[in-house]
Design a protein around this motif. Sequence first.
Motif, short mmCIF file in Angstrom:
data_model
loop_
_atom_site.label_atom_id
_atom_site.label_comp_id
_atom_site.label_asym_id
_atom_site.label_seq_id
_atom_site.Cartn_x
_atom_site.Cartn_y
_atom_site.Cartn_z
N ILE A 124 46.69 43.41 51.63
CA ILE A 124 46.53 42.93 50.25
C ILE A 124 45.74 43.94 49.41
O ILE A 124 45.94 44.05 48.20
CB ILE A 124 45.91 41.51 50.22
CG1 ILE A 124 46.20 40.83 48.90
CG2 ILE A 124 44.42 41.52 50.49
CD1 ILE A 124 47.63 40.51 48.65
N CYS A 137 44.03 39.41 43.36
CA CYS A 137 44.11 37.95 43.53
C CYS A 137 45.39 37.30 42.98
O CYS A 137 45.94 36.41 43.62
CB CYS A 137 42.89 37.28 42.95
SG CYS A 137 41.40 37.77 43.84
N LYS A 144 51.17 34.59 48.91
CA LYS A 144 50.91 33.46 49.82
C LYS A 144 51.87 32.30 49.53
O LYS A 144 52.44 31.71 50.45
CB LYS A 144 49.46 33.00 49.69
CG LYS A 144 48.49 33.94 50.42
CD LYS A 144 47.09 33.39 50.48
CE LYS A 144 46.40 33.38 49.15
NZ LYS A 144 44.96 33.19 49.18
N PHE A 232 37.35 40.42 47.72
CA PHE A 232 37.91 40.48 46.36
C PHE A 232 37.56 39.24 45.52
O PHE A 232 37.92 39.14 44.36
CB PHE A 232 39.43 40.64 46.42
CG PHE A 232 39.86 41.85 47.19
CD1 PHE A 232 39.49 43.12 46.75
CD2 PHE A 232 40.59 41.74 48.36
CE1 PHE A 232 39.86 44.25 47.47
CE2 PHE A 232 40.97 42.87 49.08
CZ PHE A 232 40.60 44.12 48.64
#
Length: 321
Positions: A124, A137, A144, A232
């Motif tokens: 990621i 994010c 996801k 993050f």
Amino acid sequence: MIVSRCRRCGVNRAEVYLAHSNLSLCPECFTLLTERRVRHTIESHKMISRDDRLGVAVSGGKDSSSLAYILHNLYEKLDMVLIYVDLGVPEYSSHCLKKVETLAKMLGRELVVYSLERELGFTIGDVRGTIYGKKPCSACGTIKRYLFNKIAYDLGLTKIATGHNLDDTVEALFNFYIEGNVKSLVRLRPYLPKTHPKIVPKIKPLIGLTDIECYYYAEYKGLPIRALECQFSKGSRSVRRKELLNTIVEKIPSFKHTFINSHYKRILPLLEQALKSQGQGEETEIYDCPICGMPTSLKGMPCHFCKIVNMIKGKVEVKVS
Ligand code: SF4
Ligand code: ZN
């Protein structure tokens, strides 16, 4: 010394105070009432039926671990697997994996692990430096959502349960109100039914529980939950919005409960009506992604997931050469 007794059993010492309903409870009564409230949410939205094959999205956090534990307790005979997506965040992802492995063993349930690095050749963190800037994010959310659906679909599961709780939902609704994002306000629901053969219905059984209730539940049940945060997450907008909402709760303890009830009972029906009268009902056209074949709202273009993957792979290849 004055010891306050549990309001429910009147015998044990109260350890948890629920300000929104002005209740002091002992750990036993608290966990029992928490499970009852989740069962009530599930039953009132008809989220689960006996012949379901359920996938529970787990992350090693307090919410999804509590969710898996409560579902296992309430529906012991239900066909249920845990699904973990390993994002490849240094330290954090392997730490979380250990927690979900312990949880799966504790419950005697199968755990399906999908590793981004193993399956797709990136982590990621590689999202950074693309159009997503420094924070991965929002791409992470898309990845996801896509993967949980795809994994569940490939496994023939009939529903996916996620650990979104009251705080998550109020934060998201609050943001959509600020943005005037009416379509997203209408779409955010405790139960998202099947709208396409390849879309697995999603349920949010914890939508009535606060962050702190999930935390206490996991603690009292001794669930394996992570001790690290994703690197993050620091300073993310959603975290800041949650902090802001918590300052309101300090003055108005029932704020989140009132907010969510008003939205679902009073505002949402009006928004639905308004959208329909403008010919913008909920039904959006769904197309097949030309790359992966999964459903997308983008006509003749790769789905959001495939776009992100292409973007990262291009970047990773450039980095390697
Ligand atoms: Fe993904 Fe961001 Fe959460 Fe980390 S903090 S798991 S990158 S959404
Ligand atoms: Zn695709």
